[in-house]
Enzyme design. Structure first.
Site, PDB file in Angstrom:
ATOM      1  N   ASP A   1       0.844  -1.219   0.000  1.00 46.43           N
ATOM      2  CA  ASP A   1       0.000   0.000   0.000  1.00 46.43           C
ATOM      3  C   ASP A   1       0.867   1.252   0.000  1.00 46.43           C
ATOM      4  O   ASP A   1       1.366   1.681   1.039  1.00 46.43           O
ATOM      5  CB  ASP A   1      -0.909  -0.009   1.235  1.00 46.43           C
ATOM      6  CG  ASP A   1      -2.106  -0.922   1.040  1.00 46.43           C
ATOM      7  OD1 ASP A   1      -2.351  -1.768   1.917  1.00 46.43           O
ATOM      8  OD2 ASP A   1      -2.774  -0.803  -0.007  1.00 46.43           O
TER       9      ASP A   1
ATOM     10  N   ASP B   1     -10.563  -4.806  -1.670  1.00 45.76           N
ATOM     11  CA  ASP B   1      -9.500  -4.306  -0.801  1.00 45.76           C
ATOM     12  C   ASP B   1     -10.039  -3.403   0.306  1.00 45.76           C
ATOM     13  O   ASP B   1     -10.508  -2.301   0.049  1.00 45.76           O
ATOM     14  CB  ASP B   1      -8.491  -3.517  -1.655  1.00 45.76           C
ATOM     15  CG  ASP B   1      -7.316  -3.019  -0.835  1.00 45.76           C
ATOM     16  OD1 ASP B   1      -6.544  -2.190  -1.361  1.00 45.76           O
ATOM     17  OD2 ASP B   1      -7.177  -3.437   0.334  1.00 45.76           O
TER      18      ASP B   1
HETATM   19  C1  DX5 Z   1      -6.341   0.954   2.533  1.00 48.53           C
HETATM   20  C2  DX5 Z   1      -5.486  -0.087   1.824  1.00 48.53           C
HETATM   21  C3  DX5 Z   1      -5.899  -1.499   2.143  1.00 48.53           C
HETATM   22  C4  DX5 Z   1      -5.827  -1.812   3.643  1.00 48.53           C
HETATM   23  C5  DX5 Z   1      -6.259  -3.235   3.889  1.00 48.53           C
HETATM   24  O1  DX5 Z   1      -6.088   2.210   1.984  1.00 48.53           O
HETATM   25  O2  DX5 Z   1      -5.545   0.071   0.438  1.00 48.53           O
HETATM   26  O3  DX5 Z   1      -5.062  -2.386   1.414  1.00 48.53           O
HETATM   27  O4  DX5 Z   1      -4.516  -1.613   4.109  1.00 48.53           O
HETATM   28  O5  DX5 Z   1      -6.118  -3.496   5.260  1.00 48.53           O
HETATM   29  P1  DX5 Z   1      -7.375  -4.058   6.105  1.00 48.53           P
HETATM   30  O6  DX5 Z   1      -7.629  -5.438   5.605  1.00 48.53           O
HETATM   31  O7  DX5 Z   1      -6.877  -4.040   7.530  1.00 48.53           O
HETATM   32  O8  DX5 Z   1      -8.521  -3.135   5.843  1.00 48.53           O
HETATM   33 ZN    ZN Z   2      -4.604  -1.503  -0.723  1.00 48.71          ZN
END
Ligand code: DX5
Ligand code: ZN
Length: 220
Positions: free
Chosen positions: A34, A179
């Site tokens: 990310d 996501d």
């Molecule tokens: C948010 C990111 C996601 C997030 C996913 O901006 O793009 O990839 O980190 O993490 P969880 O599963 O904890 O929501």
């Molecule tokens: Zn992400």
């Protein structure tokens, strides 16, 4: 069975290498990287994600699923291509005009990398239909980008359904990745809606048994 991409946004930086090794051993299919620039979203994770990509390039052969939450898409494409990602995904909302979407797609492909397009929860899914024939993946944000550990926005499930239907109807064979806020409880309905890759950060990283959690997500 779906594939699982573990978001490493919130792993413990002090134990990063150990955690990355454990996640690979636990059979995550991808590492979800990310990348945030502090402009498109508040957080700036770029140097941390570059550090993790350096580690991953030396300790793992697993594919890197890079999610660019950045305004200056082209410069981040250049700076992350060096880690030989499996795919680079950029935000529709980072493009000033529709032509720029196609320009970025071409720019990434010309550099021998697979390309994904993604959009925020409040952007209508129809906005990206015209680009789907030219990408390898549609990443459907199920939370507002910028943080890990959020709750899924339930209405985004409909967007997954709609993009899946559109791809089937138009014979567009691409990955659909969901996501944000994916849990063992909501994973089945996300899969049924049409996602074949699930990104999970908190659900996996906070669990006691990475392998068990990842397997349960894969069998959601
Ligand atoms: C948010 C990111 C996601 C997030 C996913 O901006 O793009 O990839 O980190 O993490 P969880 O599963 O904890 O929501
Ligand atoms: Zn992400």
């Amino acid at each position: 069975m779906v594939e699982v991409a573990t978001s490493i946004l919130n792993i413990d930086r002090e134990k990063a290498i150990r955690t990355l090794y454990d996640l690979e051993y636990a059979k995550t299919d991808y590492f979800h990287i990310d990348v945030m620039d502090g402009k498109f979203v508040k957080k700036d994770t770029s140097s941390m994600m570059r550090e993790y990509c350096e580690y991953l390039n030396s300790i793992s052969n697993l594919p890197l699923d890079v999610h660019l939450m950045v305004e200056d898409v082209e410069s981040y494409i250049d700076s992350y291509l060096i880690y030989e990602p499996n795919i680079l995904t950029f935000h529709y909302e980072a493009c000033k005009k529709k032509e720029q979407v196609l320009e970025y797609i071409k720019y990434i492909k010309e550099r021998n990398c697979r390309v994904g397009i993604t959009l925020n929860p409040d952007t209508p899914i129809e906005e990206i239909y015209e680009f789907l024939p030219y990408v390898h993946m549609a990443l459907i944000m199920t939370v507002v980008p910028g943080e890990g550990g959020q709750k899924m926005i339930d209405s985004t499930i409909d967007k997954i359904k709609k993009v899946k239907e559109y791809c089937v109807k138009n014979e567009i064979d691409i990955d659909i990745e969901a996501d944000g806020g994916i849990t063992l409880e909501n994973a089945p309905k996300v899969r049924e809606a049409g996602a074949n890759i699930l990104v999970a950060g908190k659900t996996i990283v906070s669990s006691k048994d990475y392998a068990k959690t990842i397997l349960e997500l894969k069998n959601a």
